[in-house]
Scaffold this motif. Structure first.
Motif, PDB file in Angstrom:
ATOM      1  N   LYS A   1      43.953  45.170  46.412  1.00 34.84           N
ATOM      2  CA  LYS A   1      42.573  44.908  45.974  1.00 34.84           C
ATOM      3  C   LYS A   1      42.254  45.646  44.680  1.00 34.84           C
ATOM      4  O   LYS A   1      41.606  45.093  43.782  1.00 34.84           O
ATOM      5  CB  LYS A   1      41.592  45.305  47.079  1.00 34.84           C
ATOM      6  CG  LYS A   1      40.116  45.163  46.713  1.00 34.84           C
ATOM      7  CD  LYS A   1      39.781  43.788  46.162  1.00 34.84           C
ATOM      8  CE  LYS A   1      39.913  42.696  47.157  1.00 34.84           C
ATOM      9  NZ  LYS A   1      39.496  41.377  46.621  1.00 34.84           N
ATOM     10  N   VAL A   2      42.696  46.890  44.559  1.00 32.66           N
ATOM     11  CA  VAL A   2      42.454  47.650  43.329  1.00 32.66           C
ATOM     12  C   VAL A   2      43.160  46.974  42.153  1.00 32.66           C
ATOM     13  O   VAL A   2      42.634  46.929  41.029  1.00 32.66           O
ATOM     14  CB  VAL A   2      42.935  49.108  43.487  1.00 32.66           C
ATOM     15  CG1 VAL A   2      42.982  49.807  42.141  1.00 32.66           C
ATOM     16  CG2 VAL A   2      42.011  49.863  44.428  1.00 32.66           C
ATOM     17  N   THR A   3      44.354  46.436  42.393  1.00 35.62           N
ATOM     18  CA  THR A   3      45.070  45.734  41.331  1.00 35.62           C
ATOM     19  C   THR A   3      44.282  44.521  40.869  1.00 35.62           C
ATOM     20  O   THR A   3      44.166  44.257  39.665  1.00 35.62           O
ATOM     21  CB  THR A   3      46.464  45.304  41.824  1.00 35.62           C
ATOM     22  OG1 THR A   3      47.176  46.454  42.288  1.00 35.62           O
ATOM     23  CG2 THR A   3      47.258  44.656  40.700  1.00 35.62           C
ATOM     24  N   GLN A   4      43.730  43.764  41.807  1.00 33.40           N
ATOM     25  CA  GLN A   4      42.891  42.618  41.447  1.00 33.40           C
ATOM     26  C   GLN A   4      41.659  43.073  40.679  1.00 33.40           C
ATOM     27  O   GLN A   4      41.262  42.458  39.688  1.00 33.40           O
ATOM     28  CB  GLN A   4      42.474  41.844  42.694  1.00 33.40           C
ATOM     29  CG  GLN A   4      43.587  41.012  43.301  1.00 33.40           C
ATOM     30  CD  GLN A   4      43.075  40.092  44.391  1.00 33.40           C
ATOM     31  OE1 GLN A   4      41.979  40.269  44.912  1.00 33.40           O
ATOM     32  NE2 GLN A   4      43.881  39.110  44.748  1.00 33.40           N
ATOM     33  N   ASN A   5      41.036  44.152  41.144  1.00 36.71           N
ATOM     34  CA  ASN A   5      39.855  44.665  40.457  1.00 36.71           C
ATOM     35  C   ASN A   5      40.167  45.042  39.016  1.00 36.71           C
ATOM     36  O   ASN A   5      39.364  44.825  38.107  1.00 36.71           O
ATOM     37  CB  ASN A   5      39.306  45.895  41.193  1.00 36.71           C
ATOM     38  CG  ASN A   5      38.674  45.546  42.529  1.00 36.71           C
ATOM     39  OD1 ASN A   5      38.356  44.381  42.775  1.00 36.71           O
ATOM     40  ND2 ASN A   5      38.495  46.534  43.380  1.00 36.71           N
ATOM     41  N   ALA A   6      41.371  45.609  38.799  1.00 41.54           N
ATOM     42  CA  ALA A   6      41.744  46.025  37.447  1.00 41.54           C
ATOM     43  C   ALA A   6      41.879  44.835  36.506  1.00 41.54           C
ATOM     44  O   ALA A   6      41.704  44.976  35.293  1.00 41.54           O
ATOM     45  CB  ALA A   6      43.054  46.801  37.492  1.00 41.54           C
ATOM     46  N   LEU A   7      42.169  43.659  37.059  1.00 38.61           N
ATOM     47  CA  LEU A   7      42.319  42.462  36.237  1.00 38.61           C
ATOM     48  C   LEU A   7      40.986  41.775  35.958  1.00 38.61           C
ATOM     49  O   LEU A   7      40.942  40.775  35.241  1.00 38.61           O
ATOM     50  CB  LEU A   7      43.270  41.471  36.928  1.00 38.61           C
ATOM     51  CG  LEU A   7      44.724  41.939  37.060  1.00 38.61           C
ATOM     52  CD1 LEU A   7      45.527  40.948  37.891  1.00 38.61           C
ATOM     53  CD2 LEU A   7      45.356  42.112  35.688  1.00 38.61           C
TER      54      LEU A   7
END
Length: 405
Positions: A266-272
């Protein structure tokens, strides 16, 4: 079209007022002070009253989060109550207060205090302070691959289906971004990039919450039925549930292992999110330029184009990254005894800010805007959710199938 320097949170309650070509003639200068002062005082008074309502509801949410599990402990509902996160209480209370205030004819008068966008941005910036920045560096593996492929697939499918059904491009962008990236926060970023109506943002945020809440319990149950490993379960949850709070809740229901993987994905998606917001800004900015003869820049190399892109870029994304970097540096240079109280304080403020945001979502929502949007956005959201689940499960199984916890 809404002017480039405005935002959904600043748009007038009735969006048609933004599109009026000829302004109403101003009152004579001598008469202005006599009428403006009382009107301004009344507006401030209603805004203060609205703020009292929002804060009061947020306090009630925090109370219910602790009280409901204790009051229902030992009952059939008690086990479920422990997994209900604060966004659920907030959105329900927001809708209930909305109905009551609308019935009393007070909702529109207090609407200046219902600042969903502002509260969410504050909460997201503070969320960065709770995440070690090294996670972004370590994420160049399965999580990044899954996030990129899943975001691309879900966004393109949602954009295509919404287009086929003739949905307005701005609402189309909000639906696609919220589904593909990270729910309400992505919808906020997209709304700023494409200059969407506030009602469209409220409607999209409502769909996100309505679909996310059942997923908190549905995905862990399905993962257990299918016998998925902890890593695959966590990757599936983190890649499919839209809101970060709901991902955390579902991960907690599934177990500690799934929760860790779900948080990374989820954090990876948020970073994008920032990348998606910039691409949307470029698309809508140059689309407007192509359709206009008013000198709007049509080439990305034009300095005016870069200025326009910067003006529409969601600055809170930079704040989120900066907070994460600062917190990571502090974690390397400060003792745990000195650091933890500061991080706990940031976390508490973040939870309050997001609680205020979710309450405001319920208060801002208008039944009339949902009726005007019709059934098509709901169909798009439901269909794209199914695609998200199927593609997300396939990617999670391939990329995390051999992952050792």
């Amino acid at each position: 079209m809404t002017p480039p320097d405005s935002s959904p949170a600043q748009a007038a309650e009735k969006d048609t007022t933004v599109e009026v070509a000829s302004p109403v003639p101003a009152a004579p200068a001598a008469e202005a002070p006599q009428s403006a002062a009382p009107s301004s005082t009344v507006r401030v008074g209603w805004a203060v009253g609205g703020l009292v309502v929002v804060v009061g509801l947020a306090w009630l949410v925090q109370f219910l989060v602790g009280w409901v599990p204790e009051a229902t402990d030992g009952s059939g509902f008690g086990r479920v109550a422990k997994s209900i996160e604060y966004p659920v209480y907030a959105i329900v209370l927001g809708f209930a207060a909305n109905a009551l205030l609308s019935t009393l004819g007070l909702r529109d008068r207090m609407s200046a205090a219902f600042r969903t966008e502002f509260f969410i941005k504050v909460g997201l910036v503070l969320l960065g302070a709770t995440i070690d920045f090294s996670i972004f560096v370590r994420a160049f593996g399965p999580a990044v691959v899954q996030a990129c492929l899943l975001i691309t697939a879900v966004f393109l499918f949602t954009w295509w289906l919404a287009g086929r059904l003739g949905i307005d491009d701005k609402l189309r962008a909000l639906l696609a971004t919220s589904l593909a990236v990270c729910g309400v926060s992505a919808a906020v970023a997209a709304a700023g990039a494409v200059q969407a109506k506030k009602e469209q943002l409220a409607f999209t945020a409502t769909l996100v919450i309505v679909f996310a809440v059942p997923s908190i319990f549905l995905l862990p149950w399905l993962a257990n039925v299918m016998g998925l490993t902890d890593a695959v379960t966590g990757a599936w949850i983190g890649g499919n549930i839209d809101t970060t709070a709901a991902v955390t809740a579902a991960g907690a229901v599934a177990g500690e292992g799934p929760l860790q993987i779900a948080s990374i994905v989820k954090v990876t998606q948020n970073a994008l999110l920032g990348v998606v917001a910039v691409l949307l800004t470029m698309f809508f900015a140059f689309k407007a330029g192509a359709d206009s003869s008013t000198g709007i820049p049509k080439k990305i190399t034009d300095p005016a184009a870069l200025k326009l892109l910067w003006g529409r870029f969601p600055k809170f994304v930079l704040g989120f990254l900066a907070a994460s970097i600062i917190a990571t540096i502090m974690g390397q240079t400060m003792s745990p005894e000195a650091l933890e109280p500061r991080l706990d304080a940031a976390k508490d403020i973040q939870v309050w800010a997001l609680t205020l945001a979710f309450v405001s979502i319920g208060l801002e929502f208008k039944v009339q805007s949902a009726k005007e949007a019709g059934w098509k956005p709901v169909v798009v959201f439901a269909a794209a959710t199914v695609v998200n689940l199927v593609v997300g499960l396939a990617l999670a199984a391939v990329l995390f199938g051999g992952f050792e916890m």
